[in-house]
Design a protein around this motif. Structure first.
Motif, PDB file in Angstrom:
ATOM      1  N   VAL A  54      38.568  80.889  52.979  1.00  0.00           N
ATOM      2  CA  VAL A  54      39.065  80.459  54.182  1.00  0.00           C
ATOM      3  C   VAL A  54      38.881  78.907  53.938  1.00  0.00           C
ATOM      4  O   VAL A  54      37.844  78.346  53.604  1.00  0.00           O
ATOM      5  CB  VAL A  54      38.233  80.919  55.296  1.00  0.00           C
ATOM      6  N   VAL A  55      40.129  78.297  54.192  1.00  0.00           N
ATOM      7  CA  VAL A  55      40.029  76.975  54.156  1.00  0.00           C
ATOM      8  C   VAL A  55      40.556  76.239  55.613  1.00  0.00           C
ATOM      9  O   VAL A  55      41.235  76.945  56.059  1.00  0.00           O
ATOM     10  CB  VAL A  55      40.936  76.375  53.218  1.00  0.00           C
ATOM     11  N   ASP A  56      40.295  75.133  55.597  1.00  0.00           N
ATOM     12  CA  ASP A  56      40.851  74.201  56.911  1.00  0.00           C
ATOM     13  C   ASP A  56      42.172  73.552  56.844  1.00  0.00           C
ATOM     14  O   ASP A  56      42.281  72.530  55.942  1.00  0.00           O
ATOM     15  CB  ASP A  56      39.972  73.430  57.353  1.00  0.00           C
ATOM     16  N   ALA A  57      43.195  73.992  57.258  1.00  0.00           N
ATOM     17  CA  ALA A  57      44.593  73.356  57.228  1.00  0.00           C
ATOM     18  C   ALA A  57      44.705  72.043  57.561  1.00  0.00           C
ATOM     19  O   ALA A  57      45.541  71.402  57.371  1.00  0.00           O
ATOM     20  CB  ALA A  57      45.522  74.231  57.809  1.00  0.00           C
ATOM     21  N   VAL A  58      43.859  71.575  58.786  1.00  0.00           N
ATOM     22  CA  VAL A  58      44.015  70.375  59.127  1.00  0.00           C
ATOM     23  C   VAL A  58      43.467  69.461  58.735  1.00  0.00           C
ATOM     24  O   VAL A  58      43.633  68.273  58.445  1.00  0.00           O
ATOM     25  CB  VAL A  58      43.068  70.476  60.846  1.00  0.00           C
ATOM     26  N   THR A  59      42.186  69.794  57.808  1.00  0.00           N
ATOM     27  CA  THR A  59      41.335  68.554  56.947  1.00  0.00           C
ATOM     28  C   THR A  59      41.990  68.508  55.709  1.00  0.00           C
ATOM     29  O   THR A  59      41.734  67.545  54.848  1.00  0.00           O
ATOM     30  CB  THR A  59      40.164  69.003  57.038  1.00  0.00           C
ATOM     31  N   GLY A  60      42.717  69.614  55.301  1.00  0.00           N
ATOM     32  CA  GLY A  60      43.249  69.458  53.959  1.00  0.00           C
ATOM     33  C   GLY A  60      42.308  70.163  52.808  1.00  0.00           C
ATOM     34  O   GLY A  60      41.341  70.342  53.058  1.00  0.00           O
ATOM     35  N   VAL A  61      42.717  69.976  51.654  1.00  0.00           N
ATOM     36  CA  VAL A  61      41.764  70.309  50.509  1.00  0.00           C
ATOM     37  C   VAL A  61      40.626  69.392  50.594  1.00  0.00           C
ATOM     38  O   VAL A  61      40.958  68.291  50.127  1.00  0.00           O
ATOM     39  CB  VAL A  61      42.587  70.164  49.124  1.00  0.00           C
ATOM     40  N   GLN A  62      39.491  69.969  50.450  1.00  0.00           N
ATOM     41  CA  GLN A  62      38.272  69.329  50.185  1.00  0.00           C
ATOM     42  C   GLN A  62      37.718  69.543  48.909  1.00  0.00           C
ATOM     43  O   GLN A  62      38.062  70.357  48.159  1.00  0.00           O
ATOM     44  CB  GLN A  62      37.393  69.386  51.353  1.00  0.00           C
ATOM     45  N   GLU A  63      36.516  68.763  48.453  1.00  0.00           N
ATOM     46  CA  GLU A  63      36.105  68.996  47.369  1.00  0.00           C
ATOM     47  C   GLU A  63      35.381  70.202  47.310  1.00  0.00           C
ATOM     48  O   GLU A  63      35.333  70.874  46.129  1.00  0.00           O
ATOM     49  CB  GLU A  63      34.803  67.957  47.333  1.00  0.00           C
ATOM     50  N   GLU A  64      34.489  70.711  48.171  1.00  0.00           N
ATOM     51  CA  GLU A  64      34.124  72.163  48.168  1.00  0.00           C
ATOM     52  C   GLU A  64      35.029  73.327  47.933  1.00  0.00           C
ATOM     53  O   GLU A  64      34.818  74.194  47.344  1.00  0.00           O
ATOM     54  CB  GLU A  64      33.277  72.370  49.402  1.00  0.00           C
ATOM     55  N   ASP A  65      36.257  73.163  48.597  1.00  0.00           N
ATOM     56  CA  ASP A  65      37.384  74.095  48.484  1.00  0.00           C
ATOM     57  C   ASP A  65      37.611  74.069  46.872  1.00  0.00           C
ATOM     58  O   ASP A  65      37.835  75.374  46.391  1.00  0.00           O
ATOM     59  CB  ASP A  65      38.489  73.517  49.050  1.00  0.00           C
TER      60      ASP A  65
END
Length: 447
Positions: free
Chosen positions: A94-105
């Motif tokens: 599960v990822v957050d489409a609002v914040t975009g790709v983060q380092e943890e992702d």
């Protein structure tokens, strides 16, 4: 032996903190079972809950949020998430489409590229159509096409559940705890099965225990082989039901059952007689049951020296129900070649239980499609994944689902070239976009 159907498929919900994992679980359940809150790190322990969709049941496993360079309690939370992913039949990242790709992702995606289970990227917080394009940013994670959803409002939840149940192992195919490798010795009467069985389990290795019945019954022996427990099943001679009477019929039934509950089958053939129609039917029954196959040409010492090359080629051609079935030449009477039987069974068992990471599956699919596109009506292949082993099963998602048998065989050959799978059947199924079902699924999910 425990059966695979004793547990539900497991779907692990993985992701960094505050991406909406618990909200997604609550959406699946239609109730507030998991605590969902804006504050990061609320979920610490794994929460498991049964979910039902389209008549299929699975166990959804919610996990705590992953944090890079975690310490203290957060490190234990991350360890629990890793364990949930390792035990899962399917992983939802599960990822957050609002914040975009983060380092943890990105870190999680790199770890999941090596996972045995298939992985779906769930782009959460896509609350309206205008935000859908933001989900495409997660293609760079290398885990396939992201699925846009809004766990809070239910948008896309039905489509996600459709995809989840499509990727779950079929009923009765869920892999349970590791158990003994199980091998059945089958063949026509008087081909030397019992002599072979006795040499394998009686003289050279210690028999842990036997489960014996009548002489026409199947006999199980668990054998310690180089420190590893192996289960061998000797069976009565295999005849068609129309040729069996009375107690012989039950011998036939038990032989079929032995095939079904084994992992790999050693088909013992009388090499002095060559391959008969009955041998071919047994091989076909092994393939139908989805078991690995090793062919053993026994009584090889009775084959005339000048006929051996031709006889070997003939047996290989007639008994190979799927590619590269190992063919051994043995004499149970003298012991010649018998020492090769168990290594061959173990090698095929390793192929039968193999899991290929999703990234590798898609690398082969994309190259195969580029070199030879699907026939008209089949649509473009989007991605694929291995959903089960024993035998290996793959699901390929395409824009259309009408793939010709010839293209299925083409993809099977490409998988074999890339990954091996010698001596085992490969199952490939196609899934296409079903607009009508997706619309109904969205309505069912409360959109």
């Amino acid at each position: 032996m425990s059966t695979a159907s004793e547990r539900l498929p497991r779907v692990a919900i993985i992701g960094r903190q505050n991406v909406g994992k618990s909200t997604l679980l609550n959406r699946f359940l239609g109730a507030r079972e998991a605590i969902a809150h804006e504050q990061p790190g609320v979920t610490r322990d794994r929460l498991e809950a049964p979910v039902e969709w389209r008549g299929r049941r699975f166990l959804a496993v919610d996990t705590g949020g992953y944090v890079e360079r975690a310490r203290g309690i957060e490190r234990e939370v991350a360890r629990q998430a890793d364990r949930a992913a390792a035990e899962a039949d399917l992983v939802l990242l599960v990822v957050d489409a609002v914040t975009g790709v983060q380092e943890e992702d990105a870190v999680l995606a790199r770890r999941l590229l090596r996972a045995d289970a298939p992985v779906l990227v769930v782009a959460n917080k896509v609350d309206n159509e205008a935000l859908e394009h933001q989900a495409t940013a997660f293609l760079r994670l290398g885990l396939g096409e992201p699925l846009p959803v809004s766990a809070m409002h239910g948008r896309g939840a039905g489509d996600l559940l459709d995809r989840v149940v499509d990727l779950l192992p079929e009923e009765g195919e869920v892999e349970g705890p590791q158990e003994d490798a199980s091998f059945a010795l089958v063949g026509r009467p008087n081909v030397g099965k019992s002599s072979m069985f006795n040499r394998l389990v009686g003289e050279e290795r210690a028999v842990v225990y036997e489960e014996a019945g009548t002489t026409r019954d199947a006999i199980d022996s668990v054998v310690s082989w180089e420190g590893r427990p192996l289960r061998f099943v000797d069976t009565a001679g295999f005849r068609r039901p129309s040729r069996t009477q009375g107690v012989e019929y039950y011998g036939y039934v038990r032989a079929v059952q032995a095939i079904d509950r084994s992992h790999v089958v050693a088909l013992v053939i009388d090499a002095s007689e060559g391959v008969t129609g009955e041998d071919k039917r047994i091989a076909a029954r092994v393939a139908e049951a989805g078991r690995g196959l090793v062919a053993v040409a026994n009584k090889w010492d009775l084959v005339a020296q000048g006929e051996r090359a031709e006889r070997f080629a003939m047996i290989r051609e007639q008994i190979e129900v799927f590619p590269r079935v190992p063919l051994l030449r043995t004499s149970a009477k003298t012991g010649a070649g018998v020492g090769k039987v168990v290594p061959a069974l173990l090698q095929v068992h390793g192929e039968w239980t193999r899991r290929v990471p999703t990234a590798e599956v898609n690398r082969v699919l994309h190259r195969a499609q580029a070199e030879h596109p699907p026939p008209r009506g089949g649509g473009r292949i989007r991605y694929g994944t291995q959903v089960a082993s024993g035998p290996p099963r793959f699901v390929v998602f395409a824009t259309g689902s009408r793939q010709q048998v010839s293209y299925r065989r083409y993809l099977e050959n490409r998988f074999r070239e890339a990954f091996g799978f010698d001596g085992v059947p490969i199952r490939i199924s196609f899934r296409g976009r079903d607009r009508s079902r997706s619309g109904g699924a969205r309505r069912a999910a409360g959109e």
